[in-house]
Design a protein around this motif. Structure first.
Motif, PDB file in Angstrom:
ATOM      1  N   VAL A  16       0.752  -1.292   0.110  1.00 36.65           N
ATOM      2  CA  VAL A  16      -0.096  -0.215   0.121  1.00 36.65           C
ATOM      3  C   VAL A  16       0.973   1.234  -0.120  1.00 36.65           C
ATOM      4  O   VAL A  16       0.623   2.107  -0.795  1.00 36.65           O
ATOM      5  CB  VAL A  16      -1.230  -0.130   1.188  1.00 36.65           C
ATOM      6  N   GLU A  19       2.311   1.685  -3.479  1.00 33.96           N
ATOM      7  CA  GLU A  19       1.199   2.343  -4.437  1.00 33.96           C
ATOM      8  C   GLU A  19       0.831   3.797  -3.869  1.00 33.96           C
ATOM      9  O   GLU A  19       0.703   4.583  -4.949  1.00 33.96           O
ATOM     10  CB  GLU A  19      -0.026   1.380  -4.056  1.00 33.96           C
ATOM     11  N   VAL A  30      -4.986   8.617  -3.122  1.00 35.08           N
ATOM     12  CA  VAL A  30      -5.246   7.533  -2.409  1.00 35.08           C
ATOM     13  C   VAL A  30      -5.864   7.396  -1.205  1.00 35.08           C
ATOM     14  O   VAL A  30      -5.606   8.388  -0.370  1.00 35.08           O
ATOM     15  CB  VAL A  30      -3.905   6.752  -2.304  1.00 35.08           C
ATOM     16  N   VAL A  32      -7.809   5.060   2.071  1.00 39.58           N
ATOM     17  CA  VAL A  32      -7.660   3.852   2.722  1.00 39.58           C
ATOM     18  C   VAL A  32      -8.855   3.848   3.561  1.00 39.58           C
ATOM     19  O   VAL A  32      -9.089   4.978   4.301  1.00 39.58           O
ATOM     20  CB  VAL A  32      -6.311   3.686   3.613  1.00 39.58           C
ATOM     21  N   TYR A  54      -6.308  -5.783   2.647  1.00 38.92           N
ATOM     22  CA  TYR A  54      -7.121  -4.557   1.827  1.00 38.92           C
ATOM     23  C   TYR A  54      -7.291  -5.032   0.356  1.00 38.92           C
ATOM     24  O   TYR A  54      -6.351  -5.957  -0.231  1.00 38.92           O
ATOM     25  CB  TYR A  54      -6.132  -3.483   1.944  1.00 38.92           C
ATOM     26  N   LYS A  56      -7.567  -3.358  -3.542  1.00 40.25           N
ATOM     27  CA  LYS A  56      -7.319  -2.125  -4.293  1.00 40.25           C
ATOM     28  C   LYS A  56      -8.387  -2.021  -5.326  1.00 40.25           C
ATOM     29  O   LYS A  56      -8.832  -3.047  -6.133  1.00 40.25           O
ATOM     30  CB  LYS A  56      -6.003  -2.107  -5.047  1.00 40.25           C
ATOM     31  N   SER A  57      -9.002  -0.605  -5.713  1.00 42.83           N
ATOM     32  CA  SER A  57      -9.912  -0.610  -6.613  1.00 42.83           C
ATOM     33  C   SER A  57      -9.646   0.835  -7.067  1.00 42.83           C
ATOM     34  O   SER A  57      -8.798   1.908  -6.717  1.00 42.83           O
ATOM     35  CB  SER A  57     -11.266  -0.644  -6.239  1.00 42.83           C
ATOM     36  N   TYR A  58      -9.980   1.181  -8.370  1.00 49.45           N
ATOM     37  CA  TYR A  58      -9.702   2.502  -8.936  1.00 49.45           C
ATOM     38  C   TYR A  58     -10.901   3.223  -9.482  1.00 49.45           C
ATOM     39  O   TYR A  58     -12.070   2.530  -9.762  1.00 49.45           O
ATOM     40  CB  TYR A  58      -8.882   2.377 -10.455  1.00 49.45           C
ATOM     41  N   ILE A  69      -7.249   6.134  -6.254  1.00 50.52           N
ATOM     42  CA  ILE A  69      -7.122   4.733  -6.042  1.00 50.52           C
ATOM     43  C   ILE A  69      -7.665   4.546  -4.480  1.00 50.52           C
ATOM     44  O   ILE A  69      -7.184   5.533  -3.598  1.00 50.52           O
ATOM     45  CB  ILE A  69      -5.515   4.562  -6.051  1.00 50.52           C
ATOM     46  N   ASP A  70      -8.566   3.399  -4.578  1.00 53.91           N
ATOM     47  CA  ASP A  70      -8.899   3.222  -3.176  1.00 53.91           C
ATOM     48  C   ASP A  70      -8.562   2.012  -2.571  1.00 53.91           C
ATOM     49  O   ASP A  70      -8.469   0.912  -3.408  1.00 53.91           O
ATOM     50  CB  ASP A  70     -10.539   3.100  -3.136  1.00 53.91           C
ATOM     51  N   PHE A  71      -8.237   1.914  -1.286  1.00 56.92           N
ATOM     52  CA  PHE A  71      -7.946   0.519  -0.519  1.00 56.92           C
ATOM     53  C   PHE A  71      -8.957   0.345   0.336  1.00 56.92           C
ATOM     54  O   PHE A  71      -9.238   1.496   1.330  1.00 56.92           O
ATOM     55  CB  PHE A  71      -6.508   0.662  -0.083  1.00 56.92           C
TER      56      PHE A  71
END
Length: 77
Positions: A16, A19, A30, A32, A54, A56-58, A69-71
């Protein structure tokens, strides 16, 4: 907590953070668990991630450019 579980969590944290640094370089925010973090928040983020795994998605715009970007932590896997 077992050593294997601890190692997996540390690996996830390192992933993470890597990233986040790459996204910062590209100017992409980003989040979280819905909260925006930067590489300056490493210590706080380590505590937040301590007991979670976690995914990850965009989020992209109409042209397909990545905007965020999301975690999000995984509850059941």
């Amino acid at each position: 907590m077992g050593e294997r579980s601890t190692n997996l969590r540390e690996t996830m944290y390192d992933w993470v953070m890597s990233e986040i640094r790459s996204a910062e370089y590209a100017g992409v925010p980003v989040r979280v668990d819905g909260i925006r973090y930067s590489s300056r928040d490493a210590r706080e983020l380590h505590q937040v991630m301590e007991d979670h795994y976690y995914m990850k998605s965009y989020t992209g715009d109409e042209q397909g450019k990545i905007c965020c970007i999301d975690f999000d932590h995984i509850v059941n896997f």
